[in-house]
Write a protein that holds these residues in place. Structure first.
Motif, PDB file in Angstrom:
ATOM      1  N   ASP B 136      11.949  -1.917   4.625  1.00 56.06           N
ATOM      2  CA  ASP B 136      10.737  -1.089   4.856  1.00 56.06           C
ATOM      3  C   ASP B 136      10.269  -1.472   6.364  1.00 56.06           C
ATOM      4  N   TRP B 139      12.253   0.403   8.867  1.00 59.14           N
ATOM      5  CA  TRP B 139      11.878   1.646   8.803  1.00 59.14           C
ATOM      6  C   TRP B 139      10.695   2.096   9.719  1.00 59.14           C
ATOM      7  N   LYS B 143      10.386   4.194  12.892  1.00 62.30           N
ATOM      8  CA  LYS B 143       9.478   5.096  13.059  1.00 62.30           C
ATOM      9  C   LYS B 143       8.366   5.199  14.157  1.00 62.30           C
ATOM     10  N   LYS B 211      10.661   6.744   2.275  1.00 65.46           N
ATOM     11  CA  LYS B 211      11.239   6.991   3.628  1.00 65.46           C
ATOM     12  C   LYS B 211      11.865   8.170   3.870  1.00 65.46           C
TER      13      LYS B 211
END
Lengths: 433, 443
Positions: B136, B139, B143, B211
């Motif tokens: 996470d 991710w 981003k 996600k």
């Protein structure tokens, strides 16, 4: 040249404190009976290199040590006379020691500093000519003389006195005592394996203890060497921080100064290990002394065993001779013997021959009884004197080693304090970054 | 053409350049990523900005006015003491802690609790607590990089660990990783631009982080920077960016050297420890065969053992706290260098287009196309963002390394203090026995 400097005086020993052991040594001396060291201040002041031809006419370089003596009474009276002195080589110290060992087989004779550098951690020189080694040897030789001169028995020895006072002709004097023949025969006997029927319990225990002491001290010395090598590496690698901090500081603005100064402290840290380890050598020397002492202790026990063995041999011989006499006298053969058999087979000898044999035997038996009496006395005396000296030795060992451990602890504390200091300095620099 | 960017977060109504609507794009989506956050797939097209303050739209549609506006808006030097470069008190606090192992049929992994406390109105609640795993965080970082290519995004601890070499579930590894994740998140939360990124918001608040959903809220700048045309050669890199590049290269090199030195020290310390242990053991063995010397010998053995323990603590500390931070900075530097390269590309494109346009203007009086002016803005935005982030990064770096190195000094001091205390306590023990002996002698 040295003069006779005998004087009876109860003076305090204010020799210079070169080794920590000197301190405790002087305390020991004062409580013992009158001994040489109370009359004479002794020290090994200097070392010098000499060149000359040796026994096989080869050129060699060797070191000589200056042995200085001063009369105690003069010092006590406040006069400060210049010392008498003479030069001695290590080999002459060895000669003295060998002489003492042979002359006093029941005494744990103090050891000399090592002949060759052993248990050397890798940066330490193993060269006998290295100045640090020579200096440590000088201290060790002085220590040896102080121990011998304060020993209740050894200090009275004449050869010791002459060693300290008579530079030339001393060696010849020692050889003239003929101690070497005794030494050789004893050495041969000792190296042979023999079994004693009724061993002296306490002395056998001591022998086992000496084996243990030897093994423990040598293990400790080996382990310490490895530790020293590793410690050296850890400290030295930190020096690299010094270099990289310096390089890094060149590209920084505000952080530059702090980094640069910190780098200097890292260099200082790396350099500090040399002194630390050099100091520790003194501790190693104290351990080495007791490693050698363990050998000396063992030798005393073994020599008693030899005496005991010789006594038992002599007793055995006496018994068998007495038996032979009985056989001859009574004609009764108690034990199997070739003589007995031949007598049975071929008849006994003529009465005149028997008479002659009996007389001879009586003589031998009388001699034998004397021998046994002497040997018994010798053995008992040896055991008694040996035990007395061993008790003295044990106390000395406990005291000396405890002191050595205290000094070692102090060294460790000093090392820690230095470490804290350096890292605190570095920390201050980091805080200024 | 580089612009001096305001130092800190928009305060008292002033905005960072990126948050100010481009005069030419009043009708379009705003540049700023700081949107009202609702977690929906749709993009909000309202030209709202963060903090809900009214949008300041500059009317004259020229870059030069924008420039002068910026100069007017230019804030005085931000507080030197403000480590986070923010003129405002912090209003977003995040913490990563409480690792837990999850075992499922498919895989085993660790999750961490991410706690948030905030007063920002972009968040519905003042407090949040969610559980996240390394994936996470990864991710989130991707981003952030994608949507904020002009900014320096802090690095994550290394993703891959060789199974069999490192125990991914050992306490030390998990703890080290957690601290790095915490640091990452804190750095993002303290960043005046990144902290308003909707992805961060989602990360901190969503119960389930989906996600795969198209939360690709790319900004105009982000989009345009991503789609920088390659093939342009950079003509004149401003000196300050060249200096940054050189600094990063050298700094990275020095950090690598420090890493190697530290590892070497750890190895040597380990060998030293081994020998020290054996050394202590000899004292114990010897003690067994002595009477009077038994306690002193055991005392010495005890001190050696204590020193060994202290040394072990020091080494563990260096490998768990010191080295990971060093390595993290090396990663940080790598990501910074790639941002610098992107900046170069953006500038190169602008230069190329400008040159072409100027030539055409000379030929047939075609005016400079809007595209070129957009490129110019891109460059200016990028440079401004980068410079602001650089300053922030430098400040943080100084703090971090000050902390790191003083920590190292402290640990070493600690080690020596422990050892010293042990040896000092031994001395009275050794000495007291001596006086006992003396009294028994005189008796």
């Amino acid at each position: 040249m040295a003069e006779d400097v005998k004087g009876e005086s109860v003076a305090s020993n204010d020799e210079s404190d070169r080794a920590a052991s000197d301190e405790s040594l002087s305390n020991t001396m004062l409580t013992e009976g009158s001994c040489l060291l109370r009359r004479m201040e002794i020290c090994v002041a200097e070392a010098e290199k000499r060149s000359g031809k040796n026994a096989v006419s080869m050129q060699e370089t060797y070191t000589v040590y200056l042995v200085e003596t001063r009369p105690m009474d003069a010092i006590a009276e406040g006069r400060n006379p210049p010392p008498d002195s003479l030069w001695r080589r290590y080999s002459e110290f060895e000669l003295l020691r060998n002489y003492l060992i042979v002359t006093y087989p029941y005494i744990v004779v103090p050891p000399l500093p090592e002949k060759r550098a052993e248990f050397v951690w890798h940066k330490l020189s193993a060269d006998n000519m290295d100045p640090d080694f020579v200096e440590r040897r000088r201290i060790g030789l002085e220590n040896f003389l102080l121990r011998v001169a304060s020993h209740p028995v050894l200090s009275n020895n004449e050869m010791l006195y002459h060693f300290l006072t008579k530079e030339h002709g001393w060696k010849e004097m020692v050889y003239e005592t003929g101690f070497q023949t005794k030494a050789d025969s004893r050495l041969r006997a000792l190296s042979a394996t023999f079994r004693v029927r009724s061993p002296h319990k306490r002395l056998v225990e001591m022998k086992h203890y000496s084996d243990g002491l030897q093994s423990h001290t040598s293990q400790l010395l080996r382990a310490r060497t490895r530790v020293a090598d590793r410690l050296y590496a850890v400290y030295k690698v930190h020096g690299n921080y010094g270099r990289v901090f310096s390089e890094w500081s060149a590209i920084e603005k505000e952080m530059g100064d702090g980094l640069q100064s910190a780098g200097h402290h890292m260099d200082a840290y790396a350099a500090s290990v040399d002194d630390i380890l050099e100091e520790e050598e003194h501790y190693a020397d104290q351990l080495k002394e007791y490693l050698s002492y363990a050998e000396a202790l063992r030798a005393v026990c073994r020599k008693h065993e030899l005496s005991q063995f010789e006594l038992e041999m002599a007793s055995q011989d006496l018994i068998s001779k007495k038996q032979q006499r009985e056989e001859l006298a009574t004609g009764i053969v108690r034990t199997f013997s070739l003589k007995g058999m031949t007598n049975k087979l071929f008849g006994q000898e003529a009465p005149e021959q028997r008479e002659a044999k009996l007389n001879l035997l009586e003589e031998l038996i009388a001699e034998g009884e004397e021998t046994v009496k002497e040997k018994t006395a010798e053995c008992d005396e040896h055991a008694e004197k040996a035990w007395a000296d061993i008790v003295r030795f044990k106390d000395q060992k406990d005291k000396d080693l405890k002191e050595a451990f205290i000094n070692y602890a102090l060294m460790q504390i000093s090392m820690c304090k230095k470490g804290i200091q350096v890292w605190s300095n570095a920390k201050e620099c980091f805080l200024k970054m | 053409m580089s612009v001096g960017a305001p130092r800190g977060l928009a305060s008292s109504g002033q905005k960072l350049i990126t948050e100010i609507l481009h005069p030419l794009s009043a009708a379009e989506e705003p540049l700023s990523p700081g949107q009202d956050v609702t977690i929906s797939a749709e993009k909000d097209k309202e030209p709202g900005l963060t903090n809900g303050t009214p949008v300041e739209i500059s009317s004259p549609a020229s870059a030069s006015v924008l420039l002068s506006r910026l100069q007017l808006d230019c804030e005085p030097e931000a507080d030197a003491h403000d480590a986070f470069g923010s003129g405002e008190p912090r209003d977003l606090f995040v913490t990563v802690n409480d690792p837990k192992k999850h075992v499922s049929t498919m895989e085993t992994y660790i999750t961490y609790r991410v706690s948030t406390k905030t007063t920002r109105i972009e968040f519905d609640l003042p407090e949040y607590s969610v559980r996240r795993r390394y994936q996470d965080f990864d991710w989130l970082r991707i981003k952030l990089e994608d949507s904020q290519p002009t900014h320096l995004v802090p690095p994550l601890p290394e993703k891959f660990v060789m199974k069999g070499v490192v125990d991914r579930f050992s306490e030390e590894f998990v703890d080290t990783r957690m601290k790095a994740l915490d640091k990452f998140l804190k750095r993002v939360a303290d960043h005046p631009v990144l902290s308003f990124n909707p992805h961060l918001n989602a990360f901190l608040t969503a119960k389930d982080l989906n996600k795969r959903q198209g939360l690709a809220l790319l900004t105009k700048v982000g989009e345009s920077v991503k789609n920088v045309a390659g093939g342009y050669k950079l003509r004149a890199r401003p000196a300050e960016f060249s200096a940054m590049g050189e600094y990063l290269d050298t700094f990275s090199q020095k950090l690598g050297t420090i890493d190697r030195i530290s590892q070497r020290i750890l190895r040597e310390q380990s060998e030293y420890l081994t020998e020290l242990r054996e050394y202590g053991a000899v004292y114990s063995t010897w003690a067994a065969s002595e009477e009077q010397l038994q306690r002193p010998l055991e005392g010495v053995a005890g001190c050696v053992t204590t020193s060994c323990g202290a040394l072990e603590d020091l080494s563990d500390n260096m490998s768990q706290d010191f080295l990971p931070v060093l390595r993290e900075y090396v990663l940080y530097i790598e990501s910074m260098k790639s941002v610098l390269r992107k900046r170069d590309q953006v500038q190169a494109e602008y230069e190329g287009r400008l040159e072409a346009a100027v030539l055409r203007k000379q030929e047939d009086r075609t005016p400079i196309p809007v595209e070129v002016e957009k490129c110019q803005d891109k460059v200016e935005c990028f440079n401004a963002d980068l410079k602001a982030d650089w300053e922030r990064w430098q400040r943080n770096k100084r703090q971090d390394f000050k902390q790191l190195l003083t920590g190292m000094a402290d640990k070493n001091i600690n080690y020596y203090e422990k050892s010293q205390a042990a040896w000092e306590s031994l001395i009275p023990l050794l000495q007291e026995k001596q006086t006992e002996d003396k009294t028994s002698e005189t008796n």
